[in-house]
Design an enzyme around this catalytic site. Structure first.
Site, short mmCIF file in Angstrom:
data_model
loop_
_atom_site.label_atom_id
_atom_site.label_comp_id
_atom_site.label_asym_id
_atom_site.label_seq_id
_atom_site.Cartn_x
_atom_site.Cartn_y
_atom_site.Cartn_z
N ASN A 190 1.01 -1.20 0.07
CA ASN A 190 0.07 -0.11 -0.02
C ASN A 190 0.89 1.32 0.09
OD1 ASN A 190 -1.72 2.10 0.58
ND2 ASN A 190 -2.22 1.58 2.59
N SER B 170 3.40 -2.41 10.17
CA SER B 170 4.95 -2.65 10.76
C SER B 170 5.48 -3.86 9.92
CB SER B 170 5.26 -2.28 12.02
OG SER B 170 4.91 -1.00 12.47
N GLU C 93 -5.29 -4.76 10.91
CA GLU C 93 -4.24 -3.78 10.97
C GLU C 93 -4.60 -3.01 12.18
OE1 GLU C 93 -2.33 -2.91 6.90
OE2 GLU C 93 -4.28 -1.40 7.37
N GLU D 109 -6.53 4.81 8.03
CA GLU D 109 -6.16 6.10 7.84
C GLU D 109 -7.43 6.93 7.36
OE1 GLU D 109 -2.35 5.58 5.81
OE2 GLU D 109 -1.54 4.93 7.50
N HIS E 82 -9.45 1.59 5.15
CA HIS E 82 -8.26 1.63 5.61
C HIS E 82 -8.35 2.47 6.87
CE1 HIS E 82 -4.11 2.65 6.63
NE2 HIS E 82 -3.62 1.73 5.98
N GLY F 64 2.83 1.99 11.05
CA GLY F 64 3.96 2.80 10.74
C GLY F 64 4.94 3.14 11.85
N LYS G 240 0.16 4.31 -0.22
CA LYS G 240 -0.49 5.74 0.39
C LYS G 240 -0.12 6.57 -0.58
CE LYS G 240 0.04 3.33 4.89
NZ LYS G 240 0.08 3.24 6.33
P1 PGA Z 1 2.88 0.06 7.61
O1 PGA Z 1 1.63 0.48 6.93
O2 PGA Z 1 3.45 -1.28 7.06
O3 PGA Z 1 3.76 1.28 7.01
O4 PGA Z 1 2.93 0.02 8.97
C1 PGA Z 1 0.66 -0.61 6.80
C2 PGA Z 1 -0.72 -0.20 6.54
O5 PGA Z 1 -1.16 0.90 6.71
O6 PGA Z 1 -1.28 -0.77 5.55
#
Ligand code: PGA
Length: 252
Positions: free
Chosen positions: A10, A209, A164, A95, A93, A170, A12
């Protein structure tokens, strides 16, 4: 892993034409790793170019609107990302849920539209750190999933759930293997209650992560069928070790 593992990146809000070489690199290297289904979810602006740069490779969108069409300035519909060449989309997601206030009902509508159009769909769920601290993570995620899942799924093989935990995205923090296993087990129960035998082909991915250094341990957890990868998907040299770890898990 019992199912063919699925590792999706992903990107982003990262990536312009200058980064297309990363897509090409991943697509060429994954041709030699048929044991793993691999995808990259790029920004909508890059979908067409990424598809052209990597014929046959699975390119996805990161979101779609919950209505099929209409007066929604700036939004992108399921049909549009499909027309651009995407074969997959992420929905729900955290976010988008957290920062843009997307609701379970909207996520469910997105998933319904996407699956009806034949797109593979990764539906994300996950708890906040506050919820984890209260010991309610399993129940809260199960409720979120129940409210976000389509009633009927014409092709369950097209649906994946990504667990997640928000606090792991992150941050470099990852839940214990026991906590990941317990959550994936709970998600599997919800899927079986909803879809009966149809649930068997739905993959449950872990996201938050995931890196080359922890992928092997994560893929060894019972009930983990792959990963959704953010930061470590931007560079092929960071992403491919995760794909290789998934392939090694199949052979183990
Ligand atoms: P990350 O993000 O691997 O940077 O923790 C995962 C995601 O948001 O899908």
């Amino acid at each position: 892993m019992a199912k063919r593992p699925f590792v999706a990146g992903n990107w982003k809000m990262h990536g312009t034409r200058a980064e297309l070489g990363q897509v090409t690199h991943v697509s060429i290297e994954t041709e030699t790793i048929p044991e793993v289904l691999v995808a990259l979810c790029v920004p909508a602006t890059l979908i067409t170019r990424a598809v052209s740069a990597s014929p046959g490779f699975l390119i996805g969108a990161q979101d779609v609107h919950h209505e099929a069409k209409g007066a929604f300035t700036g939004s992108v519909s399921v049909k549009m990302v499909k027309d651009a060449g995407a074969k997959l989309t992420i929905v729900g997601h955290s976010e988008r849920r957290e920062m843009l206030g997307e609701t379970d009902a909207q996520v469910r509508a997105k998933a319904e539209l996407a699956i009806d159009e034949g797109l593979k769909t990764i539906l994300c769920v996950g708890e906040s750190d506050k919820v984890r601290e209260t010991g309610q993570a399993l129940n809260v995620v199960a409720q979120q999933l129940e409210a976000s899942l389509p009633d009927r799924v014409t092709a369950p093989i097209h649906l994946s759930i990504a667990y997640e935990p928000i606090w792991a995205i992150g941050t470099g923090k990852v839940p214990s293997t026991g906590d990941i296993g317990a959550m994936h087990g709970r998600i599997r129960q919800v899927l079986e209650q909803r879809y009966g035998d149809g649930a068997a082909s739905i993959r449950i991915l872990y996201g938050g992560s995931v890196k080359g250094s922890n992928a092997k341990e994560i893929f060894a957890i019972d009930g983990v069928d792959g990963a959704l990868v953010g930061g470590a998907s931007l560079e092929a040299d960071d992403f491919m070790p995760i794909v290789h770890a998934a392939a090694a898990g199949v052979k183990a």
